[in-house]
Write a protein that holds these residues in place. Structure first.
Motif, short mmCIF file in Angstrom:
data_model
loop_
_atom_site.label_atom_id
_atom_site.label_comp_id
_atom_site.label_asym_id
_atom_site.label_seq_id
_atom_site.Cartn_x
_atom_site.Cartn_y
_atom_site.Cartn_z
N UNK A 1 91.86 35.92 20.27
CA UNK A 1 92.11 34.53 20.70
C UNK A 1 93.20 34.49 21.76
N UNK A 2 94.31 35.18 21.52
CA UNK A 2 95.42 35.18 22.47
C UNK A 2 94.98 35.76 23.82
N UNK A 3 94.21 36.83 23.76
CA UNK A 3 93.71 37.47 24.99
C UNK A 3 92.83 36.49 25.78
N UNK A 4 91.94 35.80 25.08
CA UNK A 4 91.02 34.88 25.75
C UNK A 4 91.75 33.64 26.27
N UNK A 5 92.71 33.14 25.50
CA UNK A 5 93.46 31.95 25.93
C UNK A 5 94.15 32.20 27.26
N UNK A 6 94.69 33.38 27.44
CA UNK A 6 95.35 33.70 28.71
C UNK A 6 94.38 33.54 29.90
N UNK A 7 93.15 33.99 29.71
CA UNK A 7 92.15 33.85 30.77
C UNK A 7 91.76 32.38 30.98
N UNK B 1 82.85 34.83 23.19
CA UNK B 1 81.71 35.72 22.96
C UNK B 1 81.58 36.75 24.08
N UNK B 2 81.84 36.33 25.31
CA UNK B 2 81.68 37.24 26.44
C UNK B 2 82.68 38.39 26.40
N UNK B 3 83.87 38.13 25.85
CA UNK B 3 84.92 39.15 25.83
C UNK B 3 85.03 39.85 24.47
N UNK C 1 95.04 20.99 22.14
CA UNK C 1 95.70 21.04 20.83
C UNK C 1 95.36 22.32 20.09
N UNK C 2 94.12 22.76 20.19
CA UNK C 2 93.72 24.01 19.55
C UNK C 2 94.46 25.20 20.17
N UNK C 3 94.62 25.17 21.48
CA UNK C 3 95.34 26.26 22.15
C UNK C 3 96.79 26.31 21.66
N UNK C 4 97.43 25.13 21.53
CA UNK C 4 98.82 25.11 21.06
C UNK C 4 98.92 25.67 19.65
N UNK C 5 97.97 25.28 18.79
CA UNK C 5 97.99 25.78 17.42
C UNK C 5 97.80 27.28 17.36
N UNK C 6 96.90 27.80 18.19
CA UNK C 6 96.64 29.24 18.21
C UNK C 6 97.87 30.03 18.65
N UNK C 7 98.63 29.47 19.57
CA UNK C 7 99.83 30.16 20.06
C UNK C 7 100.91 30.26 18.99
N UNK C 8 100.90 29.32 18.03
CA UNK C 8 101.91 29.31 16.97
C UNK C 8 101.46 30.07 15.72
N UNK C 9 100.20 30.45 15.66
CA UNK C 9 99.64 31.05 14.44
C UNK C 9 100.19 32.45 14.20
N UNK C 10 100.36 32.81 12.93
CA UNK C 10 100.87 34.12 12.55
C UNK C 10 99.85 34.96 11.78
N UNK C 11 98.67 34.41 11.53
CA UNK C 11 97.67 35.11 10.74
C UNK C 11 96.99 36.23 11.49
N UNK C 12 96.41 37.14 10.73
CA UNK C 12 95.60 38.20 11.32
C UNK C 12 94.34 37.61 11.94
N UNK C 13 93.80 36.56 11.30
CA UNK C 13 92.64 35.83 11.81
C UNK C 13 92.95 34.34 11.86
N UNK C 14 92.25 33.65 12.76
CA UNK C 14 92.40 32.20 12.92
C UNK C 14 91.07 31.52 12.69
N UNK C 15 91.13 30.27 12.22
CA UNK C 15 89.93 29.46 12.12
C UNK C 15 90.30 28.03 12.49
#
Length: 486
Positions: free
Chosen positions: A325-331, A355-357, A208-222
């Protein structure tokens, strides 16, 4: 003038010119907007009514009614009550004043007691700056929702009332059955910053968090769990720290978009850490350390995963740069698939990747995220089925952490081995502690029969990771002959 106010505030006025402005300001600035303010002119001789009339010209919620002569406080209140349109009446003396959250707290209490409809509830005045929809939110708050009806209003109020208004609130409906989404839809009709995404079926918090992140338009996410909430200044303080790091010193909450450093995105921190506190406070849960110093590349993974006894590896209590976030989600999706079903320790996996990336992190010391201990939480349950589920999830996360050896981009981080080893040892320790109630589950009751399995589990956990709470558990159990098991 409101047609259907929730609360009518009645203020008899008689020679209170020195105090009436303070009283009126406390009323018109209430965070519950659906109120009316009835001024009852009881024929005083100072300028009280003249002052009240000036306020009435600026706020249509103020009504002034004139008594034919001085009738006294009791009768003046009755005059106001006769014309009041609100569902409830709140008397206020003209030389007193009320807290800015008074009406909201009172109405929320009534809603909780009566389970009254929330559709008429407007939580904050001009929350979207005149009702318009923002083109570019600065921060996206992502909230997965699954059967959290008792808590969702508290969580949403903490978000929509953020002092930084340029936000969006993304609700990911994970197909619960308790009516929480009905409350959210009512809020969404009042605040255009709330966006609802519906999962086709229950996917779990991780997905669910991944789906929300994909729809987000903000410069930062929380990310926020729906049974928790955040301080009203969370977004502003975190973003102010970002601006400070970007050397944008002309910070202005009223015109914050003017200073948003979008051209500098590549140099902005990938992670902004802030503090977490537990509610209610208990020694069983220790707030993770807040990493405030600026870290670069492998320092981020090392500081979070390799050195802390209680690592701040929660996904919550942080801002993440959206591009990171988008970069890490792809991995993560490439490695684990889109819908991994985890309940316990899922934050460890995603946090490790993030953190690793990361190229850079900053932090602020303020404890802005409030983690609430819910009776329905899986961490509170001690039945056999729940225990087995928690152990299975922890084992799954341990195995996934071990598989990270196969990913070159992670292994290239110089802090990878110590961070991976420390994280796995902590999880093995937690897994052993899950067996500490075996005696209780097998024998029922408590006391000496449950003491030996309890002590064995605690001692086994110390072989992997030593925490002072575990020593306290052992000592308390020994001193009470098994009556106290923490």
């Amino acid at each position: 003038m409101l047609n259907n106010p929730l609360i009518s505030i009645i203020i008899p006025v008689y020679n209170v010119g020195a105090y009436i402005e303070r009283c009126l300001r406390s009323c018109i600035n209430q965070t519950l907007y659906d109120i009316e303010i009835i001024i009852v002119d009881d024929c005083g001789s100072d300028d009280s009514i003249h002052i009240a009339t000036q306020y009435a010209l600026l706020d249509k919620r103020i009504r002034i009614v004139h008594n034919p002569c001085n009738l006294g406080l009791f009768a003046a209140r009755i005059t106001g009550e006769r014309i009041a349109k609100g569902r409830y009446i709140l008397p206020v003396d003209g030389d007193d004043y009320i807290s800015l959250h008074t009406c909201k707290i009172l109405y929320k209490t009534l809603y909780t007691i009566t389970n009254a409809p929330i559709k008429a509830l407007r939580l904050i005045k001009n929350v979207t700056g005149g009702g318009h929809k923002m083109n570019t939110p600065i921060i996206s708050l992502i909230i997965p929702v699954y059967n959290v009806r008792p808590y969702i209003s508290r969580c949403l109020e903490s978000c929509i009332n953020q002092s930084l208004k340029e936000i969006e609130i993304i609700i990911v409906d994970d197909c619960g059955s308790d009516g929480a989404m009905e409350i959210i839809k009512a809020y969404a009709t009042l605040d255009s910053r709330i966006k609802i995404i519906h999962n086709p079926q229950n996917l779990g918090t991780f997905a669910a968090r991944i789906k929300g992140a994909k729809e987000a338009r903000g410069l930062y996410l929380s990310f926020i769990d729906a049974d928790d909430y955040i301080d009203l200044y969370t977004c502003e303080k975190a973003y102010q720290r970002i601006l400070q790091e970007a050397q944008c010193t002309s910070y202005s909450p009223q015109n914050i978009q003017s200073y948003a450093p979008y051209p500098l995105q590549d140099s902005l921190p990938d992670i902004v850490f802030f503090g977490m506190r537990f509610e209610p406070r208990t020694f069983r849960r220790v707030s993770p350390p807040v990493i405030t110093k600026t870290l670069y590349e492998e320092e981020v993974l090392s500081e979070v995963f390799a050195h802390c006894a209680t690592p701040p590896w929660h996904i919550c209590a942080k801002l993440y740069k959206a591009s990171h976030i988008v970069h890490v989600i792809d991995f993560i999706v490439a490695h684990m698939g889109e819908n991994p079903r985890l309940t316990m320790a899922e934050d460890v996996l995603k946090s490790f990747w993030l953190c690793a990336l990361a190229q850079k992190s900053i932090g602020i010391k303020d404890k802005l995220y409030i983690y609430c201990d819910s009776a329905a939480s899986i961490t509170r349950k001690t039945d056999i089925a729940t225990r087995d589920k928690k152990i299975a999830d922890i084992s799954c996360v341990i195995n996934e952490l071990k598989k990270l050896n196969q990913i070159p981009i992670l292994k290239a981080n110089p802090a990878f081995i110590p961070a991976q080893t420390h994280a796995i040892n902590i999880l093995k320790s937690v897994r052993e502690l899950e067996y500490r109630y075996d005696g209780l589950l097998a024998n029922g009751g408590g006391g000496i029969r449950c003491l030996i399995p309890y002590l064995k589990a605690c001692i086994r956990s110390l072989a992997f990771h030593r925490k002072w709470q575990t020593y306290v558990r052992i000592l308390a159990a020994l001193l009470t002959l098994g009556k106290i098991k923490l």
